[in-house]
Enzyme design. Structure first.
Site, PDB file in Angstrom:
ATOM      1  N   GLU A 138       5.515 -11.417   7.900  1.00  0.00           N
ATOM      2  CA  GLU A 138       4.913 -12.078   9.076  1.00  0.00           C
ATOM      3  C   GLU A 138       4.368 -11.064  10.080  1.00  0.00           C
ATOM      4  O   GLU A 138       3.666 -11.436  11.005  1.00  0.00           O
ATOM      5  CB  GLU A 138       5.953 -12.971   9.768  1.00  0.00           C
ATOM      6  CG  GLU A 138       6.231 -14.242   9.003  1.00  0.00           C
ATOM      7  CD  GLU A 138       7.229 -15.158   9.685  1.00  0.00           C
ATOM      8  OE1 GLU A 138       7.931 -14.705  10.616  1.00  0.00           O
ATOM      9  OE2 GLU A 138       7.313 -16.324   9.269  1.00  0.00           O
ATOM     10  N   LYS A 139       4.706  -9.800   9.917  1.00  0.00           N
ATOM     11  CA  LYS A 139       4.179  -8.806  10.868  1.00  0.00           C
ATOM     12  C   LYS A 139       2.645  -8.818  10.851  1.00  0.00           C
ATOM     13  O   LYS A 139       2.006  -8.752  11.883  1.00  0.00           O
ATOM     14  CB  LYS A 139       4.693  -7.404  10.570  1.00  0.00           C
ATOM     15  CG  LYS A 139       4.236  -6.416  11.644  1.00  0.00           C
ATOM     16  CD  LYS A 139       4.817  -5.063  11.464  1.00  0.00           C
ATOM     17  CE  LYS A 139       4.014  -4.182  10.569  1.00  0.00           C
ATOM     18  NZ  LYS A 139       2.620  -3.901  10.943  1.00  0.00           N
TER      19      LYS A 139
ATOM     20  N   HIS B 178       9.141   0.997   3.483  1.00  0.00           N
ATOM     21  CA  HIS B 178      10.231   1.083   4.456  1.00  0.00           C
ATOM     22  C   HIS B 178      11.120  -0.147   4.281  1.00  0.00           C
ATOM     23  O   HIS B 178      10.888  -0.956   3.371  1.00  0.00           O
ATOM     24  CB  HIS B 178       9.663   1.177   5.880  1.00  0.00           C
ATOM     25  CG  HIS B 178       8.613   0.149   6.179  1.00  0.00           C
ATOM     26  ND1 HIS B 178       8.894  -1.193   6.255  1.00  0.00           N
ATOM     27  CD2 HIS B 178       7.278   0.265   6.370  1.00  0.00           C
ATOM     28  CE1 HIS B 178       7.791  -1.863   6.525  1.00  0.00           C
ATOM     29  NE2 HIS B 178       6.784  -1.001   6.581  1.00  0.00           N
TER      30      HIS B 178
ATOM     31  N   MET C  56       0.854  -1.191   0.000  1.00  0.00           N
ATOM     32  CA  MET C  56       0.000   0.000   0.000  1.00  0.00           C
ATOM     33  C   MET C  56       0.896   1.251   0.000  1.00  0.00           C
ATOM     34  O   MET C  56       0.457   2.334   0.408  1.00  0.00           O
ATOM     35  CB  MET C  56      -0.934  -0.010   1.211  1.00  0.00           C
ATOM     36  CG  MET C  56      -1.876  -1.218   1.185  1.00  0.00           C
ATOM     37  SD  MET C  56      -3.402  -0.969   2.092  1.00  0.00           S
ATOM     38  CE  MET C  56      -2.782  -0.736   3.720  1.00  0.00           C
TER      39      MET C  56
ATOM     40  N   ALA D 174       4.124   3.835   1.023  1.00  0.00           N
ATOM     41  CA  ALA D 174       4.802   4.275   2.256  1.00  0.00           C
ATOM     42  C   ALA D 174       5.848   3.224   2.637  1.00  0.00           C
ATOM     43  O   ALA D 174       5.879   2.708   3.754  1.00  0.00           O
ATOM     44  CB  ALA D 174       3.805   4.519   3.387  1.00  0.00           C
TER      45      ALA D 174
ATOM     46  N   GLY E 128      11.230  -2.878   5.739  1.00  0.00           N
ATOM     47  CA  GLY E 128      10.512  -4.168   5.754  1.00  0.00           C
ATOM     48  C   GLY E 128      10.091  -4.536   4.332  1.00  0.00           C
ATOM     49  O   GLY E 128      10.291  -5.675   3.882  1.00  0.00           O
ATOM     50  N   HIS E 129       9.545  -3.560   3.600  1.00  0.00           N
ATOM     51  CA  HIS E 129       9.184  -3.815   2.198  1.00  0.00           C
ATOM     52  C   HIS E 129      10.444  -4.103   1.380  1.00  0.00           C
ATOM     53  O   HIS E 129      10.435  -4.967   0.498  1.00  0.00           O
ATOM     54  CB  HIS E 129       8.484  -2.597   1.581  1.00  0.00           C
ATOM     55  CG  HIS E 129       7.165  -2.269   2.203  1.00  0.00           C
ATOM     56  ND1 HIS E 129       6.976  -1.163   3.001  1.00  0.00           N
ATOM     57  CD2 HIS E 129       5.956  -2.884   2.132  1.00  0.00           C
ATOM     58  CE1 HIS E 129       5.716  -1.108   3.392  1.00  0.00           C
ATOM     59  NE2 HIS E 129       5.072  -2.139   2.886  1.00  0.00           N
TER      60      HIS E 129
HETATM   61  O1  PAF Z   1      -0.136  -5.671   3.809  1.00  0.00           O
HETATM   62  C1  PAF Z   1      -0.534  -4.795   3.005  1.00  0.00           C
HETATM   63  O2  PAF Z   1       0.177  -3.817   2.704  1.00  0.00           O
HETATM   64  C2  PAF Z   1      -1.912  -4.922   2.400  1.00  0.00           C
HETATM   65  O3  PAF Z   1      -2.818  -5.467   3.299  1.00  0.00           O
HETATM   66  C3  PAF Z   1      -1.940  -5.676   1.059  1.00  0.00           C
HETATM   67  C4  PAF Z   1      -1.493  -7.121   1.228  1.00  0.00           C
HETATM   68  C5  PAF Z   1      -1.030  -4.964   0.056  1.00  0.00           C
HETATM   69  C6  PAF Z   1      -3.371  -5.696   0.495  1.00  0.00           C
HETATM   70  O4  PAF Z   1      -3.861  -4.408   0.299  1.00  0.00           O
END
Ligand code: PAF
Length: 255
Positions: A146-147, A32, A28, A30, A34-35
């Site tokens: 896993e968060k 960081h 979604m 933003a 973790g992504h």
């Molecule tokens: O974890 C997220 O960022 C959201 O829940 C996801 C999996 C992208 C679905 O909108």
């Protein structure tokens, strides 16, 4: 790195990827570290790396939470490019939910615990958008942190139930030096709030049981949605400075 803003544009691009392994990181925005960890793993395991950025309105039960959700598209694109992402899919809400689309995935027979209890419609919104995204991206593998443990379990079950060919890959939570789980919502905390939020991880890992973890957090000024144990993990959702934060850790005998 290519960006696709419409479903038609993305579908055309997807055809060009035929025959290659495609790894997918739905987000979604933003973004960081973790992504970044999800994208880095995805880069290592697939020919093509696709990320999506879509703040999914159907998974927010509180309209204020949706409005406040941090949006940092330019920085997100820079980070994704620096990590070797090939494609970013950035659909619109109208594209993902055309007026004609009235169908949703509704989890049934799921115990109304944790997020399902405190955020009615959350899992429904996540499962619905994830199924749409998996159908559009058709990934070989899709990476989830896993968060969001309840989300990870629900998505894994979704893929099994609907015979999706995608492998759902769980990835460990990334924490900062204080133990705080990285989250897009941390950006909404003051510096003091951010320092205090490290107590969530501390309380989950050091308390003998959920009740004492809850007491410790309450004494520190957190409002508690839940501290519960399921699936060999201790999981919590709390509010600090009006920001909702979640975390979970394996129980000591499973660590
Ligand atoms: O974890 C997220 O960022 C959201 O829940 C996801 C999996 C992208 C679905 O909108």
């Amino acid at each position: 790195m290519r960006t696709s803003h419409s479903i038609t544009e993305w579908r055309k691009r997807r055809q060009e990827l035929h025959g290659r392994t495609v790894g997918f990181v739905p987000t979604m925005g933003a973004l960081h570290s973790g992504h970044a960890a999800l994208v880095t793993r995805c880069r290592a395991e697939n020919d093509i790396v696709v990320a999506s950025i879509f703040v999914n309105p159907t998974q927010f039960n509180d309209p204020r939470d949706l409005t406040r959700y941090p949006r940092t598209l330019d920085q997100d694109l820079q980070l994704l490019e620096s990590l070797g992402t090939d494609d970013v899919f950035i659909p619109s809400a109208a594209g993902m939910y055309p007026d004609s689309s009235a169908l949703r995935i509704i989890p049934s027979g799921v115990a109304p615990v944790m997020e399902s209890r405190f955020r009615p419609g959350f899992l429904e919104g996540v499962l619905t958008v994830v199924l749409k995204l998996l159908n559009l991206v058709q990934p070989t593998r899709s990476y989830f942190g896993e968060k969001d443990y309840q989300q990870l379990r629900a998505v894994t079950e979704l893929a099994q139930t609907f015979f999706c060919t995608t492998e759902v890959v769980p990835c460990p939570t990334v924490r900062d030096a204080s133990g705080l789980a990285l989250s897009s919502r941390n950006a909404l905390l003051s510096p003091e709030g951010r320092a205090k939020a490290a107590r969530i991880f501390e309380s989950l890992t050091t308390s003998p049981d959920c009740a004492s973890a809850e007491r410790m957090l309450r004494n520190d000024g957190f409002e508690i949605d839940y501290v519960e144990e399921h699936w060999g993990r201790r999981l919590a959702a709390v509010h600090l400075e009006g920001v909702r934060l979640i975390d979970n850790v394996p129980l000591p005998n499973t660590r």
